[in-house]
Design an enzyme around this catalytic site. Structure first.
Site, PDB file in Angstrom:
ATOM      1  N   ARG A  26      77.952  24.657  55.637  1.00  0.00           N
ATOM      2  CA  ARG A  26      77.964  23.431  56.443  1.00  0.00           C
ATOM      3  C   ARG A  26      78.157  22.195  55.580  1.00  0.00           C
ATOM      4  NH1 ARG A  26      72.076  23.289  56.440  1.00  0.00           N
ATOM      5  NH2 ARG A  26      71.736  24.657  58.216  1.00  0.00           N
ATOM      6  N   ASN A  67      69.003  21.177  60.294  1.00  0.00           N
ATOM      7  CA  ASN A  67      67.742  20.884  59.620  1.00  0.00           C
ATOM      8  C   ASN A  67      67.211  22.178  59.016  1.00  0.00           C
ATOM      9  OD1 ASN A  67      65.115  20.243  58.892  1.00  0.00           O
ATOM     10  ND2 ASN A  67      64.909  18.763  60.555  1.00  0.00           N
ATOM     11  N   ASP A  68      67.534  22.383  57.756  1.00  0.00           N
ATOM     12  CA  ASP A  68      67.149  23.614  57.054  1.00  0.00           C
ATOM     13  C   ASP A  68      65.655  23.890  57.115  1.00  0.00           C
ATOM     14  OD1 ASP A  68      69.511  24.714  55.944  1.00  0.00           O
ATOM     15  OD2 ASP A  68      69.577  23.125  54.456  1.00  0.00           O
ATOM     16  N   CYS A  69      64.908  22.856  57.394  1.00  0.00           N
ATOM     17  CA  CYS A  69      63.454  22.979  57.291  1.00  0.00           C
ATOM     18  C   CYS A  69      62.774  23.207  58.632  1.00  0.00           C
ATOM     19  CB  CYS A  69      62.895  21.735  56.627  1.00  0.00           C
ATOM     20  SG  CYS A  69      63.548  21.547  54.963  1.00  0.00           S
ATOM     21  N   ASN A  77      62.043  25.788  60.641  1.00  0.00           N
ATOM     22  CA  ASN A  77      62.117  27.252  60.555  1.00  0.00           C
ATOM     23  C   ASN A  77      61.222  27.841  61.643  1.00  0.00           C
ATOM     24  OD1 ASN A  77      61.599  26.242  57.278  1.00  0.00           O
ATOM     25  ND2 ASN A  77      63.622  26.864  57.997  1.00  0.00           N
TER      26      ASN A  77
END
Ligand code: BGC
Ligand code: NOJ
Length: 826
Positions: free
Chosen positions: A364, A486-488, A490
């Site tokens: 991305r 937003n990789d965070c 989760n």
């Protein structure tokens, strides 16, 4: 408070004192050879891959922060006094100091005791080497005898191993010195076919190659014994730490200026012709000797530097604007475009915050970066698209990262970030609009790089879309997988093991967390692809895509709207995230941006309400924070986002990448003042005056500015390598200045903020140069008004789409009139 100023004419940032709040860096190189360089000459160099082909050492996270670099020393041989012309590492008094960071080069000039040293560092176009071009001037009324030392510390190639595997590394370092040139050849005896060289134009100069000999025992780079004594010893390194150090002795008449060039380079030999004579262990230098000689010839460095300037002229000329807003003009015309090229070249590999041994290239990240550089280097954008698409999985999903050297997907990080594939569609759409090169859609591209799996790029895009449609959750919204943009966030992760990676840990079985963000992104991507299909006459496919987008909008309408703003997600248990019903994390920035950009809520007032909520709840003077209220403790059901202290990174930091989405949303909702206001809050140039708070470089964007929950609110971190660069460029150029490449022409659709009069732009597009002036048809209509008529090379047309050039190489004059009564038949 400022630490320098912009020199717009020369496209430089001029730093006027060395003790900037943080090292302020720049990049050298734009092809195969790269370096980072700070305003005090700290930094390092590498060939292509910052981990695997590191030329020089750098000590991250050191004290001082920035240690290891291209260090020069000037010694007054009469008094024995010595100093670093770049301030570090001796950190002595300087009478004058000035660093100029420019496009692919940095100069550091200083003087002390009447001796001025002015050094320009750059990589000549087409070469795999760097030049340090020093001019030493004697400003004293009497002759001066000085020595100039130039030094680097070699890295034993693999930067990770170099920093950890000392039981081996202390024994393997090897060098050769021939004709005054230092060659670093560690591991050349075995499997490497490459080496580095460090040369000096002063052939009389002495050298050292052993760090211990040069620095002396128990001494650092701040007081090398060789410099203190004024005599280098000709040491040859065996193991330990090989370095390159040259000493040039100069006798300067009063007023005289001498030039000395140091050159660090990388070279390769064919694997079967490494040694000369064959059978020996001596590097075959038959190719490299003439190259070194050529680069050191008088005038060569200046000619190469001129060529570098021309290259940047050409890249930057692709788009130049004159809006009258100095911060926007300066960033768009120079620095933001420059940062976009740097992110193109380096992705997230090497900066003051990215150690060069960490992340590969993000799927991305690379696809979004492309939005910022496609207009400058469309040919390379094409290559990048095909490389990225070749890592796509047959499911339509994507490896989250791939390796720059091999261009293969990274198994260790794996896949399952469910937003990834949709960005490929946006990247291809941007490329097609820029170039019109529809042929790329037919280019055969493998899946997962497996030979025999080649399918047209078109098929990859279709699978990218289907990937989302095949993974809808209980509310009809896209499943989030590991995370989305937003990789965070989760939501399926539930990690309770210290140190475990949130990105790669096994998710809990049965995860049905859904993302409103991916829904918005999907609508955007599906509509882009539908427009491409329509353009190619593929009505059925376009119909299918439009219908899928409509269904997704319906899902957002039903389950993505919270009442005053768009929700963020549904968690593993089907509970909303980013809702007034939550205690913390009630409102997130990402879905407000992406949903409005996808057109959701624009015609029923919801966009306006969401924008109001953002302004009331998320906007701060330093930019828009990611979410509020920030999470006060770690929450198993949320993952990494709640791991950060409040106000940092994804937990309520001003994550700058997302801010331009709100600028675009404001512009689309007809509020150009709001767009410009948000734009200026994070614009580095506009923040220059508060450099003591912002602390990062005032000429490039940082990934994050600490949010209002942080005690350091307003402090930036992680400058340079961030998707912030591309998206701010898009927001400023396409939505504030309003010039957008489209399949059928150049859309001229500025949203002029209050107080803006005429704006001008030059845009290279499809081989022609469009010279555009936007003005009000009737004085005073500008505010909020749209362009309704164009006069293109003297002929009027209704609307705001300047047609494609009839032939390349032409100049097209476009007068764009805001608020002109629509009366002309086209
Ligand atoms: C950072 C993210 C980043 C992720 C993956 C996290 O710690 O906060 O911004 O995308 O790591 O590298
Ligand atoms: C940085 C990553 O490079 C990017 O891909 C991600 O979207 C942001 N962090 C937000 O988590």
């Amino acid at each position: 408070m400022r630490y320098g100023h912009f020199d717009d004419e020369r496209r430089e940032y001029v730093i006027s004192r060395p003790d900037t709040p943080l090292p302020w860096i720049n990049y050298l190189g734009s092809e195969d050879y790269f370096g980072i360089i700070s305003n005090t000459a700290g930094g390092y160099s590498f060939y292509r891959d910052a981990r695997l082909r590191r030329l020089t050492r750098y000590r991250y996270n050191n004290a001082p922060l920035d240690l290891g670099g291209r260090y020069l020393y000037l010694r007054d041989d009469e008094t024995g006094e010595y100093w670093s012309p770049s301030w570090q590492p001796t950190v002595g008094e300087l009478d004058e100091y000035e660093c100029r960071h420019g496009m692919g080069y940095t100069t550091i000039a200083s003087s002390r005791a009447g001796i001025r040293v002015d050094t320009r560092f750059f990589v000549p176009p087409g070469e795999t080497l760097e030049i340090w071009h020093a001019r030493i001037s004697n400003g004293r009324p009497v002759p001066a005898q000085v020595s100039l030392f130039g030094t680097i510390e070699f890295c034993l190639w693999d930067a990770q191993d170099d920093a950890t595997n000392f039981q081996r590394n202390y024994s393997i370092g090897e060098v050769e010195v021939e004709d005054g040139v230092i060659y670093h050849k560690t591991e050349y005896r075995e499997r490497r076919d490459h080496f580095a060289f460090f040369a000096c134009s002063e052939r009389s100069a002495g050298f050292d190659t052993s760090r211990d000999a040069f620095l002396g025992p128990y001494r650092g780079w701040d007081r090398p014994i060789a410099v203190e004594r004024g005599a280098i010893s000709g040491s040859i390194a065996h193991g330990w730490q090989p370095i390159g150090a040259h000493q040039a002795k100069l006798d300067l008449a009063p007023g005289e200026t001498r030039e000395v060039i140091f050159m660090l380079g990388y070279a390769e030999n064919p694997t079967d012709a490494k040694f000369d004579p064959p059978g020996s262990q001596t590097i075959d230098k038959r190719h490299v000797r003439p190259l070194i000689a050529r680069q050191l010839e008088p005038g060569a460095a200046d000619a190469a530097f001129t060529a570098l300037g021309r290259r940047w002229d050409e890249w930057l000329e692709a788009l130049q604007v004159e809006t009258g807003n100095e911060h926007l003009d300066r960033m768009v015309n120079v620095w933001n475009a420059y940062q976009c090229m740097v992110t193109f070249n380096l992705s997230r590999s090497a900066s003051l915050y990215e150690s060069g041994i960490g992340r590969g290239m993000g799927f991305r990240d690379s696809t979004q970066d492309l939005l910022g550089f496609v207009h400058m280097v469309p040919v390379r954008a094409r290559e990048r698209i095909l490389d990225v698409a070749a890592t796509q999985l047959p499911t339509g999903g994507a490896y989250h990262q791939f390796q720059p050297l091999t261009k293969r997907g990274n198994n260790a990080v794996g896949s399952g970030f469910n937003d990834d594939p949709a960005w490929l569609v946006l990247a291809v759409a941007a490329y097609l609009k820029e170039t019109g090169d529809l042929g790329i859609l037919d280019a055969p591209v493998p899946y997962d790089n497996a030979p025999g799996t080649e399918r047209p790029l078109d098929d990859h895009l279709r699978r990218a879309i289907d990937y989302t449609l095949d993974r809808l959750g209980p509310h009809g919204l896209p499943l989030i997988g590991r995370a989305d943009w937003n990789d965070c966030l989760n939501l399926n992760c539930f990690s309770d093991t210290p140190g475990e990676s949130f990105q790669t840990t096994q998710n809990r079985e049965g995860g049905v967390a859904e993302s409103v963000f991916i829904a918005g992104l999907f609508v955007l991507a599906a509509n882009e692809l539908a427009a491409i299909a329509e353009h190619r006459g593929g009505a059925p496919e376009a119909g299918r895509l439009r219908a899928a987008a409509t269904d997704m909008v319906a899902a957002v309408d039903a389950h993505g709207w919270d009442g005053e703003w768009f929700r963020r997600a549904y968690d593993f248990f089907g509970e909303p995230i980013g809702s007034a019903a939550n205690d913390e994390g009630q409102i997130f920035i990402e879905p407000q941006g992406i949903c409005i950009m996808a057109g959701i809520g624009l015609d029923d007032g919801r966009a306006g309400r969401a924008l109001t909520a953002v302004r009331e709840r998320l906007a701060t003077p330093h930019g828009i924070v990611l979410q509020q209220p920030a999470f006060s403790d770690y929450q198993l059901r949320l993952g990494e986002i709640s791991s950060y202290p409040p106000g940092y990174k994804e937990n309520g930091g001003i994550f700058c990448h997302t801010n331009p989405w709100l600028m675009i949303a404001e512009a689309m909702a007809g509020n150009p003042d709001g767009a410009l206001d948000y734009y200026l809050r994070i614009n580095p140039s506009a923040r220059e005056e508060i450099s003591e708070i912002h602390r990062c470089e005032p000429y490039v964007y940082a990934q994050m500015i600490a949010g209002r929950d942080a005690p350091t609110h307003g402090e930036a971190k992680n400058s340079w390598l961030t998707g912030t660069a591309a998206w701010n460029f898009v927001a400023a150029t396409q939505w504030i200045v309003g010039i957008r490449a489209e399949l059928d022409g150049l859309r001229i659709d500025p949203r002029l903020p209050a107080g803006w009069g005429e704006i001008r732009a030059t845009r290279r597009f499809r081989g022609a140069t469009y010279r555009i002036v936007v003005r009000e048809a009737v004085a005073g209509v500008a505010r909020g008004g749209r362009v309704t008529r164009l006069v293109v090379n003297g002929s009027a047309i209704d609307g705001n789409l300047a047609p494609l050039p009839s032939e390349p190489g032409t100049d097209i004059e476009v007068e764009a009139l805001i608020g002109a009564p629509v009366e002309m038949a086209s």
